[in-house]
Enzyme design. Structure first.
Site, mmCIF file in Angstrom:
data_model
loop_
_atom_site.group_PDB
_atom_site.id
_atom_site.type_symbol
_atom_site.label_atom_id
_atom_site.label_comp_id
_atom_site.label_asym_id
_atom_site.label_seq_id
_atom_site.Cartn_x
_atom_site.Cartn_y
_atom_site.Cartn_z
ATOM 1 N N GLU A 1 28.728 44.837 61.800
ATOM 2 C CA GLU A 1 28.948 45.579 63.048
ATOM 3 C C GLU A 1 30.395 45.425 63.505
ATOM 4 O O GLU A 1 30.932 46.272 64.220
ATOM 5 C CB GLU A 1 27.980 45.143 64.151
ATOM 6 C CG GLU A 1 28.147 43.735 64.644
ATOM 7 C CD GLU A 1 27.127 43.384 65.747
ATOM 8 O OE1 GLU A 1 27.130 44.049 66.790
ATOM 9 O OE2 GLU A 1 26.340 42.435 65.553
ATOM 10 N N LYS B 1 26.334 37.630 34.460
ATOM 11 C CA LYS B 1 27.166 36.964 35.472
ATOM 12 C C LYS B 1 26.489 36.987 36.835
ATOM 13 O O LYS B 1 26.386 35.965 37.519
ATOM 14 C CB LYS B 1 28.542 37.652 35.510
ATOM 15 C CG LYS B 1 29.542 37.153 36.521
ATOM 16 C CD LYS B 1 29.441 37.742 37.891
ATOM 17 C CE LYS B 1 29.455 39.216 38.022
ATOM 18 N NZ LYS B 1 30.740 39.890 37.811
ATOM 19 N N GLY C 1 29.875 52.971 28.917
ATOM 20 C CA GLY C 1 30.510 54.287 28.793
ATOM 21 C C GLY C 1 29.974 55.062 27.609
ATOM 22 O O GLY C 1 29.579 56.232 27.739
ATOM 23 N N CYS D 1 29.137 44.768 29.800
ATOM 24 C CA CYS D 1 28.490 44.689 31.116
ATOM 25 C C CYS D 1 27.090 44.095 31.012
ATOM 26 O O CYS D 1 26.738 43.169 31.752
ATOM 27 C CB CYS D 1 28.429 46.076 31.742
ATOM 28 S SG CYS D 1 27.509 46.099 33.281
ATOM 29 N N GLY E 1 42.501 37.036 31.064
ATOM 30 C CA GLY E 1 42.652 38.468 30.863
ATOM 31 C C GLY E 1 41.913 38.987 29.643
ATOM 32 O O GLY E 1 41.366 38.223 28.851
HETATM 33 P P1 NDP Z 1 42.480 39.524 35.207
HETATM 34 O O1 NDP Z 1 43.564 40.345 34.604
HETATM 35 O O2 NDP Z 1 41.855 39.943 36.483
HETATM 36 O O3 NDP Z 1 42.981 38.031 35.394
HETATM 37 C C1 NDP Z 1 43.625 37.308 34.388
HETATM 38 C C2 NDP Z 1 44.172 36.046 34.998
HETATM 39 O O4 NDP Z 1 44.702 35.190 33.992
HETATM 40 C C3 NDP Z 1 45.289 36.310 35.976
HETATM 41 O O5 NDP Z 1 45.156 35.420 37.036
HETATM 42 C C4 NDP Z 1 46.531 36.020 35.150
HETATM 43 O O6 NDP Z 1 47.614 35.575 35.914
HETATM 44 C C5 NDP Z 1 46.035 34.867 34.287
HETATM 45 N N1 NDP Z 1 46.745 34.758 33.020
HETATM 46 C C6 NDP Z 1 46.995 35.738 32.129
HETATM 47 N N2 NDP Z 1 47.639 35.233 31.044
HETATM 48 C C7 NDP Z 1 47.785 33.910 31.266
HETATM 49 C C8 NDP Z 1 48.375 32.867 30.524
HETATM 50 N N3 NDP Z 1 48.941 33.070 29.334
HETATM 51 N N4 NDP Z 1 48.348 31.632 31.046
HETATM 52 C C9 NDP Z 1 47.782 31.399 32.250
HETATM 53 N N5 NDP Z 1 47.206 32.351 32.998
HETATM 54 C C10 NDP Z 1 47.212 33.604 32.516
HETATM 55 O O7 NDP Z 1 41.414 39.387 34.033
HETATM 56 P P2 NDP Z 1 39.948 38.857 33.983
HETATM 57 O O8 NDP Z 1 39.826 38.354 32.599
HETATM 58 O O9 NDP Z 1 39.625 37.955 35.119
HETATM 59 O O10 NDP Z 1 39.096 40.181 34.153
HETATM 60 C C11 NDP Z 1 39.387 41.351 33.373
HETATM 61 C C12 NDP Z 1 38.946 42.587 34.084
HETATM 62 O O11 NDP Z 1 37.538 42.680 34.021
HETATM 63 C C13 NDP Z 1 39.273 42.625 35.576
HETATM 64 O O12 NDP Z 1 40.576 43.081 35.805
HETATM 65 C C14 NDP Z 1 38.241 43.562 36.089
HETATM 66 O O13 NDP Z 1 38.702 44.884 35.978
HETATM 67 C C15 NDP Z 1 37.065 43.334 35.182
HETATM 68 N N6 NDP Z 1 36.049 42.495 35.851
HETATM 69 C C16 NDP Z 1 35.433 42.973 36.964
HETATM 70 C C17 NDP Z 1 34.510 42.229 37.639
HETATM 71 C C18 NDP Z 1 33.873 42.769 38.871
HETATM 72 O O14 NDP Z 1 33.949 43.959 39.105
HETATM 73 N N7 NDP Z 1 33.285 41.939 39.727
HETATM 74 C C19 NDP Z 1 34.113 40.900 37.164
HETATM 75 C C20 NDP Z 1 34.819 40.478 35.987
HETATM 76 C C21 NDP Z 1 35.749 41.270 35.360
HETATM 77 P P3 NDP Z 1 48.614 36.606 36.685
HETATM 78 O O15 NDP Z 1 47.905 37.041 37.918
HETATM 79 O O16 NDP Z 1 49.808 35.776 36.962
HETATM 80 O O17 NDP Z 1 48.877 37.720 35.724
#
Ligand code: NDP
Length: 453
Positions: free
Chosen positions: A441, A51, A16, A43, A263
């Site tokens: 398709e 990745k 960005g 990124c 996260g």
């Molecule tokens: P996400 O928010 O997608 O996932 C976080 C995961 O961790 C969720 O499953 C969440 O569970 C779990 N979680 C959170 N806190 C805890 C905890 N204390 N204990 C156990 N589990 C926990 O984050 P990511 O880090 O995977 O990715 C961040 C962002 O980066 C994505 O939202 C996306 O926007 C971006 N990204 C995009 C990609 C792409 O376009 N291909 C690739 C990688 C990242 P719950 O669901 O219960 O909250």
């Protein structure tokens, strides 16, 4: 009238920030940019790009198997992490160089230092220099977070994966989001024994349920040991650098490594935002309006630090809209509707629009879906399945959502996304002649809804 050092000062050299700086400079504006880490941001340096290269590397294992089924005489050797990561580092160096060159070529002054805001028109660099600017743009992105758990520092976060000196033999991945599921597939493909704990009932929360179900099933089929409704109760150092983990599912095991993919959080600390009174949200994100402007009129923010839609192409769109608004005097809100995206799980997932669940909550819908074994891998005797799904409004006939689980689903959803963004109806899809024989398709040949909802 005060003369500022710059018309725009950008903090953060990720997707960005770099785009905003370059495009603003192209209007003739005097632009400076500070970045205290490597140019390119999450990124390029520790996210999407490395990745995806790892996804490619990991997918060869199945390709070798398939090639044998197609008649090739192949002897498979071991995967050499050191060779791959050396090549990866060289590629990232090259890309970082490209980013620097683009900035230099645009006339942007680069400061390889941390910066913080001192007042609405002044930033202070880590070496004490003060720089004034008419507009300040914060594009500092986000960072991964570990859960609040004793010994959590023993685990890696996604940034660390790219720096590993060797591959672990076994890993526990915690989380069920994009990053957790992508790395589960990557590391499994590279031959690491992968266990995944997700605290919820199904991975990839928020996406279409049928897609989530199929991806979880296929990940299991390919060797990921996925445990749903499971969290870490205890973790502690074990011998030889291994980590002992007690799970809420009753498991008690040691792993060579643990990856927390739990996260990300916006990078808003240490920027002087609180002192300046820049409004922050509950997750620590910078609150902005539709034009990416904060409550301090000279300060704007784009990308992950605003925690709107945390995707690279969205940050780039926000950068372009910011420059159009501020430097072309043409107020341009950012359009966050119908963003196609891909999750590079194995199998890959491409998605745009509403999930069936979200659409049903909104209005009556028709669901068109099909799941089948694709020709290429079925021939090789693999159990892989693909899924094509359309969510259609009963009232307007518009396609509200499209969800594809298939090899190259990311490529497919980019194209389907154009039609859906244009407001295509189911009948527009039907009028389009199939490309045969392909997987996609099916998107134009599904005649009867599998259900009305
Ligand atoms: P996400 O928010 O997608 O996932 C976080 C995961 O961790 C969720 O499953 C969440 O569970 C779990 N979680 C959170 N806190 C805890 C905890 N204390 N204990 C156990 N589990 C926990 O984050 P990511 O880090 O995977 O990715 C961040 C962002 O980066 C994505 O939202 C996306 O926007 C971006 N990204 C995009 C990609 C792409 O376009 N291909 C690739 C990688 C990242 P719950 O669901 O219960 O909250």
């Amino acid at each position: 009238m005060t003369e500022f050092d710059y018309d725009l000062f950008v903090i953060g050299g990720g997707s960005g920030g770099v785009r905003a700086a370059r495009v603003a400079a192209a209007t003739g504006a005097r632009v400076g940019l500070a970045e205290d880490s490597r140019m390119g941001g999450t990124c390029v340096i520790r996210g999407c790009v490395p990745k995806k290269l790892m996804v490619f590397a990991s997918a060869y294992r199945e390709t070798f198997d398939d090639a044998r089924a197609y008649g090739w005489d192949l002897t498979e050797g071991p995967f050499d992490w050191a060779r791959f990561s050396g090549q990866l580092d060289a590629e990232l160096d090259r890309l970082e160089g490209v980013y620097r060159k683009l900035l230099n070529g645009s006339g942007v002054a680069i400061f390889d230092l941390r910066a913080r805001l001192a007042d609405p028109h002044t930033v202070v660099l880590a070496d004490g220099r003060k720089i004034t600017a008419k507009h300040i743009l914060i594009a500092t992105g986000g960072r991964p977070v570990r859960p609040d758990l004793p010994n959590a520092q023993l685990g890696m976060v996604s940034d660390d994966i790219f720096q590993m000196k060797q591959l672990p033999r076994s890993i526990l991945i915690v989380g069920g989001g994009y990053i957790a599921c992508e790395f589960a597939g990557i590391l499994n493909g590279l031959g690491v024994a992968v266990t995944q704990f997700y605290r919820g009932a199904q991975i990839l929360r928020g996406f279409d349920d049928e897609a989530r179900g199929l991806i979880a099933e296929m990940m299991g089929e390919k060797g990921v040991d996925l445990h749903l409704g499971t969290d870490i109760l205890e973790m502690a150092p074990a011998t030889d650098g291994a980590i002992r983990v007690v799970g809420s599912n009753g498991s008690d095991r040691t792993y060579d490594a643990v990856l927390f993919a739990t996260g990300r959080t916006p990078n808003t600390t240490g920027l002087g935002l609180e002192d300046l009174g820049v409004a922050l949200g509950r997750q620590g994100e910078i609150v902005v309006d539709a034009y990416s402007q904060t409550n301090i009129p000279s300060v704007f923010a784009i990308g992950d630090v605003t925690n709107r839609v945390t995707l690279t192409p969205v940050a780039i769109r926000e950068a372009m809209a910011f420059v159009e608004t501020v430097f072309h005097g043409n107020p341009t809100p950012v359009d966050h509707a119908l963003i196609p995206s891909a999750v590079f799980t194995q199998p890959e997932f491409g998605t745009v629009g509403l999930s069936e669940e979200a659409a049903r909550a909104q209005e009556p819908v028709e669901i068109y879906a099909t799941s089948f074994r694709p020709m290429q891998t079925a021939f090789a005797g693999r159990a892989d399945r693909v899924m094509m799904k359309l969510v259609v409004s009963q009232a307007t006939r518009k396609v509200l959502g499209c969800h594809i689980v298939a090899p190259q689903a990311g490529e497919m959803i980019q194209l389907a996304g154009i039609a859906i963004k244009m407001g295509a109806t189911k009948e527009d899809f039907d009028r389009t002649v199939a490309v045969h024989p392909t997987m996609s398709e099916e998107l134009v040949t599904m005649k009867t809804p599998v259900r009305m909802a």
